[in-house]
Design a protein around this motif. Structure first.
Motif, PDB file in Angstrom:
ATOM      1  N   THR A  27     -32.647   2.433 -23.334  1.00  0.00           N
ATOM      2  CA  THR A  27     -32.947   3.759 -23.858  1.00  0.00           C
ATOM      3  C   THR A  27     -34.029   3.713 -24.929  1.00  0.00           C
ATOM      4  O   THR A  27     -34.858   4.619 -25.039  1.00  0.00           O
ATOM      5  CB  THR A  27     -31.671   4.381 -24.459  1.00  0.00           C
ATOM      6  N   TYR A  28     -34.041   2.658 -25.721  1.00  0.00           N
ATOM      7  CA  TYR A  28     -34.947   2.574 -26.854  1.00  0.00           C
ATOM      8  C   TYR A  28     -36.242   1.834 -26.531  1.00  0.00           C
ATOM      9  O   TYR A  28     -37.123   1.726 -27.385  1.00  0.00           O
ATOM     10  CB  TYR A  28     -34.242   1.881 -28.028  1.00  0.00           C
ATOM     11  N   TYR A  29     -36.351   1.342 -25.298  1.00  0.00           N
ATOM     12  CA  TYR A  29     -37.534   0.574 -24.880  1.00  0.00           C
ATOM     13  C   TYR A  29     -38.400   1.338 -23.893  1.00  0.00           C
ATOM     14  O   TYR A  29     -39.621   1.409 -24.046  1.00  0.00           O
ATOM     15  CB  TYR A  29     -37.065  -0.755 -24.274  1.00  0.00           C
ATOM     16  N   ASN A  30     -37.790   1.929 -22.893  1.00  0.00           N
ATOM     17  CA  ASN A  30     -38.539   2.619 -21.841  1.00  0.00           C
ATOM     18  C   ASN A  30     -38.927   4.029 -22.287  1.00  0.00           C
ATOM     19  O   ASN A  30     -38.442   5.037 -21.780  1.00  0.00           O
ATOM     20  CB  ASN A  30     -37.736   2.641 -20.541  1.00  0.00           C
ATOM     21  N   GLN A  31     -39.805   4.054 -23.262  1.00  0.00           N
ATOM     22  CA  GLN A  31     -40.299   5.293 -23.852  1.00  0.00           C
ATOM     23  C   GLN A  31     -41.798   5.149 -24.094  1.00  0.00           C
ATOM     24  O   GLN A  31     -42.360   4.064 -23.986  1.00  0.00           O
ATOM     25  CB  GLN A  31     -39.579   5.576 -25.183  1.00  0.00           C
ATOM     26  N   THR A  32     -42.446   6.249 -24.438  1.00  0.00           N
ATOM     27  CA  THR A  32     -43.866   6.189 -24.765  1.00  0.00           C
ATOM     28  C   THR A  32     -44.080   5.445 -26.077  1.00  0.00           C
ATOM     29  O   THR A  32     -43.156   5.291 -26.890  1.00  0.00           O
ATOM     30  CB  THR A  32     -44.452   7.596 -24.904  1.00  0.00           C
ATOM     31  N   PHE A  33     -45.302   5.007 -26.296  1.00  0.00           N
ATOM     32  CA  PHE A  33     -45.641   4.332 -27.556  1.00  0.00           C
ATOM     33  C   PHE A  33     -45.356   5.247 -28.743  1.00  0.00           C
ATOM     34  O   PHE A  33     -44.813   4.804 -29.764  1.00  0.00           O
ATOM     35  CB  PHE A  33     -47.113   3.917 -27.546  1.00  0.00           C
ATOM     36  N   PHE A  34     -45.711   6.530 -28.628  1.00  0.00           N
ATOM     37  CA  PHE A  34     -45.480   7.495 -29.714  1.00  0.00           C
ATOM     38  C   PHE A  34     -43.996   7.563 -30.073  1.00  0.00           C
ATOM     39  O   PHE A  34     -43.614   7.557 -31.250  1.00  0.00           O
ATOM     40  CB  PHE A  34     -45.997   8.869 -29.284  1.00  0.00           C
ATOM     41  N   TRP A  35     -43.126   7.632 -29.045  1.00  0.00           N
ATOM     42  CA  TRP A  35     -41.684   7.728 -29.264  1.00  0.00           C
ATOM     43  C   TRP A  35     -41.171   6.464 -29.943  1.00  0.00           C
ATOM     44  O   TRP A  35     -40.403   6.523 -30.914  1.00  0.00           O
ATOM     45  CB  TRP A  35     -40.998   7.933 -27.920  1.00  0.00           C
ATOM     46  N   GLU A  54     -42.853   4.207 -31.664  1.00  0.00           N
ATOM     47  CA  GLU A  54     -43.405   4.061 -33.008  1.00  0.00           C
ATOM     48  C   GLU A  54     -42.633   4.926 -34.008  1.00  0.00           C
ATOM     49  O   GLU A  54     -42.347   4.496 -35.141  1.00  0.00           O
ATOM     50  CB  GLU A  54     -44.877   4.461 -33.001  1.00  0.00           C
ATOM     51  N   ALA A  55     -42.272   6.145 -33.598  1.00  0.00           N
ATOM     52  CA  ALA A  55     -41.523   7.032 -34.484  1.00  0.00           C
ATOM     53  C   ALA A  55     -40.168   6.453 -34.853  1.00  0.00           C
ATOM     54  O   ALA A  55     -39.651   6.702 -35.955  1.00  0.00           O
ATOM     55  CB  ALA A  55     -41.356   8.403 -33.812  1.00  0.00           C
ATOM     56  N   LEU A  56     -39.576   5.676 -33.942  1.00  0.00           N
ATOM     57  CA  LEU A  56     -38.266   5.079 -34.190  1.00  0.00           C
ATOM     58  C   LEU A  56     -38.369   3.761 -34.952  1.00  0.00           C
ATOM     59  O   LEU A  56     -37.371   3.234 -35.428  1.00  0.00           O
ATOM     60  CB  LEU A  56     -37.555   4.843 -32.852  1.00  0.00           C
ATOM     61  N   GLY A  57     -39.575   3.216 -35.052  1.00  0.00           N
ATOM     62  CA  GLY A  57     -39.736   1.923 -35.702  1.00  0.00           C
ATOM     63  C   GLY A  57     -39.708   0.765 -34.723  1.00  0.00           C
ATOM     64  O   GLY A  57     -39.470  -0.378 -35.118  1.00  0.00           O
ATOM     65  N   PHE A  58     -39.948   1.076 -33.442  1.00  0.00           N
ATOM     66  CA  PHE A  58     -39.946   0.064 -32.376  1.00  0.00           C
ATOM     67  C   PHE A  58     -38.568  -0.595 -32.260  1.00  0.00           C
ATOM     68  O   PHE A  58     -37.601  -0.144 -32.869  1.00  0.00           O
ATOM     69  CB  PHE A  58     -41.061  -0.963 -32.592  1.00  0.00           C
ATOM     70  N   VAL A 117     -38.114  -5.447 -34.993  1.00  0.00           N
ATOM     71  CA  VAL A 117     -37.220  -6.545 -35.387  1.00  0.00           C
ATOM     72  C   VAL A 117     -35.756  -6.139 -35.319  1.00  0.00           C
ATOM     73  O   VAL A 117     -34.878  -6.949 -35.604  1.00  0.00           O
ATOM     74  CB  VAL A 117     -37.552  -7.043 -36.811  1.00  0.00           C
ATOM     75  N   LEU A 118     -35.482  -4.874 -34.944  1.00  0.00           N
ATOM     76  CA  LEU A 118     -34.105  -4.376 -34.947  1.00  0.00           C
ATOM     77  C   LEU A 118     -33.710  -3.923 -33.552  1.00  0.00           C
ATOM     78  O   LEU A 118     -34.458  -3.218 -32.881  1.00  0.00           O
ATOM     79  CB  LEU A 118     -33.983  -3.192 -35.921  1.00  0.00           C
TER      80      LEU A 118
END
Length: 330
Positions: A124-132, A134-138, A145-146
């Motif tokens: 869920t937290y990986y298969n997203q756009t770069f913008f999405w 980046e907003a979460l902190g990758f 790193v998290l």
């Protein structure tokens, strides 16, 4: 609009040429076969290679043949070819079924056996756009790193999403890998590791060339089931692959692989002792189903309720057992 990044493009004609390119550009290449998963991931900047190495012209990797040792499948056999192969449907029908359940007809026309085996893990937290992202902190899998699924975790738990892999593991298949030092063969079960960042043993200078399903798996009772929101397109939320020996009156051996819950498929333990000599009746099915339930712990790594996915484990194990023992294998 999501666009592709800038990269160089190479199209080798042989395995040796492909290996030379990988060696000449260490760590900079992305191997692409059908590209059905790689292209969306490139657009999302999940992969950022300097060079794409397309394997589409490597004719030596397209074959389906059988001999006394079993079934040999080239890495570039398409999922459609695998699903429709008379040889596969006759001897390993559940493998054909697993291939037939991948995505849609258009994707199966392009997607390959090797590509599905090496499919990137999903989250869920990986298969997203770069913008999405980046907003979460990758996240731990890409640029961060998290792990947002297991915040204190040291390993990525993105979900394994291949349909063919669990069935190949159930059938005790092996995979041939080519690299600069020659070719090596390992069990498909050992091909995967429990870290979703890179969940297989392939090095950056290696590629999959062949899959071998042993002759000893011919005639096994087998089944494959896949839980997904829609009857097409979607990746599995849960998959169950089964191979067994024996009759409905007395089971001899049972091998069940559950996948799409964690970073690698899970071979359930203790089943032979549980079923040895017992009939494939409702009591036995329930014992196996509850054992599977105890051994599986879905995570919140895909966009579906993990408690519901857990409840579906025994349901799909029962269904697989009923399918496998519904009639005598041909």
């Amino acid at each position: 609009m999501l666009t592709l990044p800038v990269f160089d493009w190479s199209r080798p004609a042989t395995v040796d040429e492909a290996l030379e390119l990988l060696a000449a550009h260490p760590g900079e290449c992305l191997l692409v076969a059908g590209g059905t998963d790689a292209v969306p991931n490139l657009k999302h900047r999940l992969h950022e290679p300097r060079r794409i190495v397309s394997l589409g012209a490597v004719a030596e990797l397209r074959f389906v043949r059988e001999d006394a040792d079993g079934l040999h499948l080239g890495a570039l056999v398409t999922l459609r070819e695998l699903a429709e192969s008379a040889i596969v449907r006759r001897d390993f029908p559940a493998l054909a079924r697993a291939a037939s359940l991948v995505a849609s007809p258009q994707i199966r026309n392009m997607g390959t056996l090797g590509g599905n085996l090496c499919l990137d893990t999903r989250c869920t937290y990986y298969n997203q756009t770069f913008f999405w992202r980046e907003a979460l902190g990758f996240c731990l899998k890409k640029d961060g790193v998290l792990c947002h699924v297991v915040p204190q975790g040291r390993r990525c738990v993105a979900a394994h999403s291949s349909d063919v892999a669990p069935m190949l593991i159930a059938l005790e298949a092996s995979v041939e890998i080519a690299g600069p030092g020659g070719r090596r063969t390992i069990a498909v079960e050992d091909f995967f590791v429990g870290d979703g960042v890179h969940n297989n043993v392939l090095r950056s200078d290696e590629l999959v060339t062949r899959i071998h399903v042993p002759a000893g798996s011919r005639g096994a009772r087998m089944a494959y089931g896949k839980l997904r929101p829609r009857g097409a397109i979607d990746f599995p939320m849960l998959s169950v692959a089964l191979a067994a020996r024996g009759t409905a009156a007395a089971i001899e051996r049972l091998r069940i692989v559950v996948s799409a819950l964690g970073a690698r498929p899970r071979v359930l333990g203790g089943l032979d002792a549980l079923v040895a000599g017992r009939p494939a009746d409702e009591e036995t099915l329930e014992s196996v189903a509850q054992s599977a339930s105890r051994q599986c712990r879905p995570l919140t790594n895909v966009s579906y309720d993990h408690a519901w996915r857990h409840e579906m484990v025994p349901v799909f194990v029962r269904r697989a057992l009923r399918d496998a023992f519904a009639e005598e294998p041909s």
